[in-house]
Design an enzyme around this catalytic site. Structure first.
Site, PDB file in Angstrom:
ATOM      1  N   HIS A 155       0.835  -1.222   0.000  1.00 26.25           N
ATOM      2  CA  HIS A 155       0.000   0.000   0.000  1.00 26.25           C
ATOM      3  C   HIS A 155       0.865   1.266   0.000  1.00 26.25           C
ATOM      4  O   HIS A 155       0.433   2.310   0.479  1.00 26.25           O
ATOM      5  CB  HIS A 155      -0.934   0.038   1.207  1.00 26.25           C
ATOM      6  CG  HIS A 155      -1.668  -1.245   1.458  1.00 26.25           C
ATOM      7  ND1 HIS A 155      -2.911  -1.518   0.940  1.00 26.25           N
ATOM      8  CD2 HIS A 155      -1.300  -2.359   2.154  1.00 26.25           C
ATOM      9  CE1 HIS A 155      -3.296  -2.724   1.323  1.00 26.25           C
ATOM     10  NE2 HIS A 155      -2.334  -3.266   2.052  1.00 26.25           N
ATOM     11  N   SER A 276      14.451  21.800 -16.377  1.00 22.90           N
ATOM     12  CA  SER A 276      13.228  22.572 -16.597  1.00 22.90           C
ATOM     13  C   SER A 276      13.593  23.852 -17.317  1.00 22.90           C
ATOM     14  O   SER A 276      14.667  24.417 -17.092  1.00 22.90           O
ATOM     15  CB  SER A 276      12.595  22.892 -15.245  1.00 22.90           C
ATOM     16  OG  SER A 276      11.783  24.046 -15.345  1.00 22.90           O
ATOM     17  N   GLU A 289       9.505   8.492 -16.885  1.00 24.96           N
ATOM     18  CA  GLU A 289       8.125   8.935 -17.120  1.00 24.96           C
ATOM     19  C   GLU A 289       7.657   8.584 -18.535  1.00 24.96           C
ATOM     20  O   GLU A 289       6.518   8.181 -18.739  1.00 24.96           O
ATOM     21  CB  GLU A 289       8.017  10.441 -16.889  1.00 24.96           C
ATOM     22  CG  GLU A 289       8.126  10.818 -15.427  1.00 24.96           C
ATOM     23  CD  GLU A 289       8.200  12.318 -15.225  1.00 24.96           C
ATOM     24  OE1 GLU A 289       7.318  12.856 -14.554  1.00 24.96           O
ATOM     25  OE2 GLU A 289       9.137  12.952 -15.746  1.00 24.96           O
TER      26      GLU A 289
END
Ligand code: ARG
Length: 459
Positions: A155, A276, A289
């Protein structure tokens, strides 16, 4: 003039040519198409169906065409529809009537079924090599981290201590099954459909076994309708590829989490991260990703294939031309993801101190503390409850279980002696789990050694 133009009195509408044509995506099967035609021509000559001189001329010219394609000297035409007719047309333009004999006892339906099997067979072999590379990297990383303790999660809550080696070895097992699945799926591609004709075989006395041998197929299809209309093998491959992506995506998700400041378990190499455009401090795990994102694309191909094939009456239907872009995209995507993913994990740095620190929090040794009581004769359910209370107490005091004093322990059970500290150390929690499949060094070693043996045998 179309190769099939005889029955037509008008030329095809330009829009229909564009719509119908598959050359922009099936040209990548040029080599398979040529080798398939070459084997077919050889067989036709050998069986006396076409003159041997024609057969030889066809074979020789096909190889010249192959060379020209590879040297960028050939331009395919949309009007010639697909790779099969483009190559046949070029052949005829070079050798005339002899070339016109190639398509005897053959249809584009069994031809395309052959080409795509050959193409995917090669691609599956390439993907297997990439998986082997990934597996080798996982073993190398795991072997360096038998004693790197980290929390195992359920979890996404800290659960019990494990090691990084154990965690990596879990992924080894997943990708091992992927390798096995690919091997198994390849078996069903390894069947020659040529000779199925358009749908009902042929009246010529062809030698299908010879063609199968020539092209390296282990067997031949046993029903001509099925031979031209089966695309199960592509669906199976897309399914294998989807599972590979699912595994890479789970791993990617963990690495994205682990590289966050919140976890701080890994640092991606600069060469495998991106920045970025506005935030100067950022270092983002874009590779992981993108792998996670691209899994959706491969699942999409699987659904496309299943949906294209759903409800299709026997045998060939043009719908089936839609199989190619889907399966090619799935193959391309996996081939793009696997090597970059492998290099990304090979170059990342593990922050072992942070992993250890995380394992110290969250009472990951609570199960072992309960087991300590069980080993002193307390029934497990009672022990579970006692330790539950102990955890509440620890939370109130801001202490870990192993930070309690003997007098604090005494408030929970009189069986607790000062051997408890050694029994609930993180090292002991791991080393005590030395059953097959467990996280203890010797257990992980056994499973990795079996893994190495598996890799040697599959190569
Ligand atoms: N380009 C076609 C495909 O990919 C080849 C087979 C066409 N056969 C036919 N009868 N139209 O499926």
């Amino acid at each position: 003039m179309k190769l099939w133009g005889g029955r037509f009195t008008k030329s095809t509408d330009k829009a229909v040519d564009d719509f119908n044509s598959s050359i922009r995506f099936d040209s990548r099967m040029y080599k398979q198409d040529i080798l398939g035609s070459k084997a077919h021509a050889k067989m036709l000559g050998k069986c006396g169906i076409i003159p041997v001189e024609d057969s030889e001329l066809i074979q020789k010219t096909l190889l010249e065409i192959l060379e020209d394609i590879e040297n960028g000297k050939v331009e395919f035409e949309v009007e010639a529809e697909d790779i099969h007719m483009n190559i046949e047309k070029i052949l005829i333009s070079r050798i005339g009537d002899a070339g016109k004999r190639l398509h005897t006892a053959r249809s584009r339906n069994d031809q395309v079924a052959l080409d795509i099997r050959m193409y995917l067979r090669d691609e599956a072999a390439g993907i297997k090599q990439m998986l082997i590379q990934l597996e080798t990297t996982l073993i190398e990383l795991a072997e360096k981290n038998y004693d790197t303790i980290m929390p195992g999660y359920t979890h996404l809550q800290r659960a019990q201590p494990i090691t990084l080696a154990h965690h990596l070895s879990a992924y080894f097992q997943m990708f091992k099954r992927d390798l096995e699945r690919l091997t198994d799926c390849t078996k069903r591609m390894d069947v020659l459909p040529l000779g199925s004709g358009a749908l009902a075989g042929t009246t010529y006395n062809i030698d299908r076994k010879m063609v199968a041998e020539e092209l390296g197929f282990s067997s031949i299809t046993l029903n001509s309708l099925d031979g031209v209309s089966d695309r199960d093998f592509a669906i199976e491959l897309a399914s294998c590829l989807s599972i590979i992506m699912m595994h890479m995506s789970r791993f990617s998700e963990e690495l994205i989490l682990w590289s966050s400041l919140e976890f701080g378990f890994v640092e991606m190499d600069d060469a495998f991260s991106t920045g970025s455009s506005i935030m100067p401090q950022k270092k983002n795990p874009d590779v992981a990703e993108l792998v996670r994102g691209k899994s959706g694309r491969v699942y999409g191909s699987l659904i496309t294939l299943l949906t294209v094939m759903k409800s299709l009456p026997l045998a060939y239907n043009k719908d089936m031309q839609e199989d190619k872009e889907a399966i090619f995209d799935a193959v391309d995507t996996v081939k793009m993801c696997l090597p970059v993913f492998t290099r990304m994990i090979a170059t990342m740095k593990f922050r072992k101190e942070n992993m250890y620190k995380a394992a110290q929090g969250g009472f990951t040794n609570a199960t072992d503390m309960a087991d300590y009581l069980v080993k002193k004769g307390i029934p497990f359910r009672n022990a579970h409850e006692i330790i539950g209370k102990m955890v509440i107490y620890c939370i109130e005091k801001g202490k870990a279980i192993e930070e309690l004093t003997m007098s604090e322990f005494a408030n929970f059970s009189e069986v607790i002696k000062d051997d408890v500290y050694a029994e609930i150390s993180l090292e002991k929690c791991v080393s005590g789990r030395n059953i097959p499949g467990g996280p203890a060094e010797e257990s992980v070693k056994v499973s990795l050694d079996q893994g190495k043996k598996f890799l040697k045998e599959i190569e």
